[in-house]
Motif scaffolding. Structure first.
Motif, PDB file in Angstrom:
ATOM      1  N   ILE A  31       0.743  -1.078   0.136  1.00  0.00           N
ATOM      2  CA  ILE A  31      -0.097   0.027  -0.132  1.00  0.00           C
ATOM      3  C   ILE A  31       0.952   1.374  -0.087  1.00  0.00           C
ATOM      4  CG2 ILE A  31      -0.134   0.271   2.406  1.00  0.00           C
ATOM      5  CD1 ILE A  31      -3.266   0.949   2.100  1.00  0.00           C
ATOM      6  N   GLU A  32       0.329   2.308  -0.693  1.00  0.00           N
ATOM      7  CA  GLU A  32       1.343   3.506  -0.825  1.00  0.00           C
ATOM      8  C   GLU A  32       1.454   4.096   0.555  1.00  0.00           C
ATOM      9  OE1 GLU A  32       1.559   7.704  -3.240  1.00  0.00           O
ATOM     10  OE2 GLU A  32       0.001   6.014  -3.823  1.00  0.00           O
ATOM     11  N   ILE A  33       2.547   4.235   1.271  1.00  0.00           N
ATOM     12  CA  ILE A  33       2.754   5.068   2.423  1.00  0.00           C
ATOM     13  C   ILE A  33       3.251   6.468   2.159  1.00  0.00           C
ATOM     14  CG2 ILE A  33       2.740   2.891   3.869  1.00  0.00           C
ATOM     15  CD1 ILE A  33       5.732   3.047   3.520  1.00  0.00           C
ATOM     16  N   PRO A  34       3.229   7.445   3.269  1.00  0.00           N
ATOM     17  CA  PRO A  34       3.739   8.796   3.093  1.00  0.00           C
ATOM     18  C   PRO A  34       5.226   8.884   3.375  1.00  0.00           C
ATOM     19  CG  PRO A  34       2.251   8.590   5.048  1.00  0.00           C
ATOM     20  CD  PRO A  34       2.443   7.209   4.367  1.00  0.00           C
ATOM     21  N   ILE A  35       5.992   7.986   3.821  1.00  0.00           N
ATOM     22  CA  ILE A  35       7.456   8.298   4.145  1.00  0.00           C
ATOM     23  C   ILE A  35       8.245   7.115   3.864  1.00  0.00           C
ATOM     24  CG2 ILE A  35       7.092   7.197   6.491  1.00  0.00           C
ATOM     25  CD1 ILE A  35       8.643   9.405   7.397  1.00  0.00           C
ATOM     26  N   PHE A  36       9.565   7.291   3.407  1.00  0.00           N
ATOM     27  CA  PHE A  36      10.343   5.985   3.126  1.00  0.00           C
ATOM     28  C   PHE A  36      11.171   5.925   4.276  1.00  0.00           C
ATOM     29  CE2 PHE A  36       8.758   7.454  -0.946  1.00  0.00           C
ATOM     30  CZ  PHE A  36       8.230   6.157  -1.551  1.00  0.00           C
ATOM     31  N   TYR A  37      12.096   4.918   4.299  1.00  0.00           N
ATOM     32  CA  TYR A  37      13.254   4.612   5.262  1.00  0.00           C
ATOM     33  C   TYR A  37      14.088   5.633   5.084  1.00  0.00           C
ATOM     34  CZ  TYR A  37      17.236   2.270   7.243  1.00  0.00           C
ATOM     35  OH  TYR A  37      18.148   1.712   7.951  1.00  0.00           O
ATOM     36  N   GLU A  38      14.606   6.072   3.971  1.00  0.00           N
ATOM     37  CA  GLU A  38      15.442   7.187   3.529  1.00  0.00           C
ATOM     38  C   GLU A  38      15.116   8.440   4.333  1.00  0.00           C
ATOM     39  OE1 GLU A  38      14.727   4.952   1.236  1.00  0.00           O
ATOM     40  OE2 GLU A  38      16.493   3.719   0.966  1.00  0.00           O
ATOM     41  N   ASP A  39      13.835   8.662   4.419  1.00  0.00           N
ATOM     42  CA  ASP A  39      13.561  10.027   4.839  1.00  0.00           C
ATOM     43  C   ASP A  39      13.889  10.000   6.444  1.00  0.00           C
ATOM     44  OD1 ASP A  39      12.082  10.908   2.617  1.00  0.00           O
ATOM     45  OD2 ASP A  39      10.477   9.833   3.178  1.00  0.00           O
ATOM     46  N   LEU A  40      13.801   8.812   7.221  1.00  0.00           N
ATOM     47  CA  LEU A  40      14.426   8.936   8.513  1.00  0.00           C
ATOM     48  C   LEU A  40      15.543   9.053   8.679  1.00  0.00           C
ATOM     49  CD1 LEU A  40      11.571   6.261   9.812  1.00  0.00           C
ATOM     50  CD2 LEU A  40      11.322   8.477  10.069  1.00  0.00           C
ATOM     51  N   LEU A  41      16.670   9.021   7.784  1.00  0.00           N
ATOM     52  CA  LEU A  41      17.986   8.779   7.797  1.00  0.00           C
ATOM     53  C   LEU A  41      18.357  10.478   7.928  1.00  0.00           C
ATOM     54  CD1 LEU A  41      18.971   6.197   5.315  1.00  0.00           C
ATOM     55  CD2 LEU A  41      19.193   6.094   7.803  1.00  0.00           C
ATOM     56  N   ARG A  42      17.422  11.315   7.781  1.00  0.00           N
ATOM     57  CA  ARG A  42      17.799  12.877   7.687  1.00  0.00           C
ATOM     58  C   ARG A  42      17.850  13.490   8.918  1.00  0.00           C
ATOM     59  NH1 ARG A  42      13.121  13.718   3.907  1.00  0.00           N
ATOM     60  NH2 ARG A  42      12.274  15.121   5.775  1.00  0.00           N
ATOM     61  N   PHE A  43      18.129  12.730  10.154  1.00  0.00           N
ATOM     62  CA  PHE A  43      18.074  13.170  11.578  1.00  0.00           C
ATOM     63  C   PHE A  43      19.372  14.076  11.830  1.00  0.00           C
ATOM     64  CE2 PHE A  43      19.627   8.822  11.709  1.00  0.00           C
ATOM     65  CZ  PHE A  43      20.889   8.843  12.319  1.00  0.00           C
ATOM     66  N   SER A  44      19.072  14.645  12.616  1.00  0.00           N
ATOM     67  CA  SER A  44      20.099  15.868  12.990  1.00  0.00           C
ATOM     68  C   SER A  44      21.123  15.298  13.920  1.00  0.00           C
ATOM     69  CB  SER A  44      19.564  17.351  13.356  1.00  0.00           C
ATOM     70  OG  SER A  44      18.699  17.659  12.478  1.00  0.00           O
ATOM     71  N   GLY A  45      20.800  14.618  14.965  1.00  0.00           N
ATOM     72  CA  GLY A  45      21.564  14.030  15.744  1.00  0.00           C
ATOM     73  C   GLY A  45      20.915  12.946  16.675  1.00  0.00           C
ATOM     74  N   SER A  46      21.551  12.435  17.431  1.00  0.00           N
ATOM     75  CA  SER A  46      21.151  11.158  18.387  1.00  0.00           C
ATOM     76  C   SER A  46      21.677  11.251  19.756  1.00  0.00           C
ATOM     77  CB  SER A  46      21.456  10.004  17.486  1.00  0.00           C
ATOM     78  OG  SER A  46      22.852   9.622  17.540  1.00  0.00           O
TER      79      SER A  46
END
Length: 360
Positions: A31-46
């Motif tokens: 099903i089409e979803i609004p976010i991809f795995y790569e989108d979550l890799l854009r984090f600024s820090g951890s």
């Protein structure tokens, strides 16, 4: 218990073939979803996430810029609604994304999303990972051949998985098992034998203690334990048959010792037979669904030629079924392994009927 190195090479991620994608579409796994795995890799820090004992959990809590955070939170709420509800946005106002955690340990490098209901503080998790064909085969086989149903979605290069609740096996073995009464230890030994057999039959590898959970179920006046796999990266990849038998991992040593101390050999054989029979019944009852899945797997590339060669001869030595010698792909090995279990179950049942040991 073997001390040899069972797994020496990191498993690559395999793309989803056209046949597998067609299967997933047919059974509403895409099903089409609004976010991809790569989108979550854009984090600024951890920051490091510690467990209740102040030890490194091997997860890090990531954070995003204010602009990205608003967009990502909304997208994650949509994914939650698609995975666990009707896909509508009416529930968004009751949800809060409490945490996004990232694990750098293991093959899949998943993101763990914690979603909380702000009205009552109940929360749940789901995972976002990179798509891997062998993992998808593992999830589907678990859904069909184990006692448990799995909820997951695939969209292009992103895999969404529902959380599987339970006590991590390594935590249970270290902190809870020593205090279990003897009756519960005997039941756990039985469950481990069946889990060991089920993994071998469907070629699910790398079931070290931290890759499965133990689920306590209260039944009348006692507790029954169930063992559930939670990691399916190593479905049909490795060439050593021992990799598909949890008993050979040093992390499971205490569980193996539990089996040795609590069960006689006749009981172990009985539980293995029970599990093979149950899996055979599930193969038969899965009908066209498992046939469609195996048809895709038969032509898919989910392992190396070297692993296929090694595994097919090791299974031949175990089963003496010459058909294994002709396999060229891991899907063929899996198909023959499941067919071998099903045929032996059918042959035994028919023999009992012919010998009138059971009534029609």
């Amino acid at each position: 218990m073997s001390e040899e190195r069972l797994m020496s090479k990191k498993k690559p991620a395999y793309p989803v073939s056209q046949k597998l994608n067609s299967y997933l579409n047919h059974y509403n796994r895409t099903i089409e979803i609004p976010i991809f795995y790569e989108d979550l890799l854009r984090f600024s820090g951890s920051v490091v996430v510690y467990d209740s004992n102040d030890e490194d959990s091997l997860w890090v809590r990531v954070y995003y810029s204010e602009y990205d955070r608003i967009e990502i939170d909304l997208s994650l709420k949509k994914v939650y609604s698609i995975l666990l509800s009707d896909g509508g946005d009416d529930i968004f106002k009751y949800l809060n994304i409490d945490a996004v955690d990232f694990c750098t340990f293991g093959n899949s490098k998943p993101f763990r999303i914690k979603v909380r209901n702000i009205l009552n503080d109940n929360f749940t998790y789901f995972y976002i990972k990179k798509t891997d064909a062998s993992r998808i085969y593992g999830l589907e086989l678990e859904h069909m051949l184990s006692p448990y149903n799995l909820n997951f979605l695939v969209y292009k290069n992103t895999l969404i998985e529902e959380h599987i609740a339970g006590i991590p096996g390594d935590v249970f073995i270290k902190e809870i098992l020593p205090n279990c009464p003897e009756s519960e230890k005997a039941q756990l030994a039985k469950e481990f034998v069946k889990f060991n057999e089920r993994c071998m039959i469907r070629l699910l590898g790398d079931m070290r203690a931290y890759n499965y959970v133990i689920v306590p179920v209260h039944d009348f006046d006692h507790v029954v334990y169930r063992i559930r796999a939670i990691d399916f990266d190593q479905q049909c990849f490795e060439g050593k048959l021992k990799v598909y038998r949890p008993q050979f991992f040093k992390e499971n040593y205490q569980m193996v010792e539990l089996v040795r101390s609590k069960l006689q050999l006749k009981s172990i054989d009985q539980y293995k037979l029970e599990e093979r029979s149950i899996v055979a019944k599930r193969i038969k009852s899965s009908g066209n669904r498992i046939k469609r899945l195996l048809k895709a797997c038969l032509v898919d590339e989910i392992s190396t030629p070297e692993n296929v060669e090694l595994l097919k001869f090791q299974i031949y030595e175990l089963t003496h079924d010459v058909n294994f010698k002709n396999c060229t792909k891991m899907g063929e090995v899996l198909n023959l392994a499941l067919d071998f279990v099903k045929r032996n179950y059918e042959d035994v049942s028919m023999k009992q009927i012919l010998e009138r040991k059971i009534k029609l």
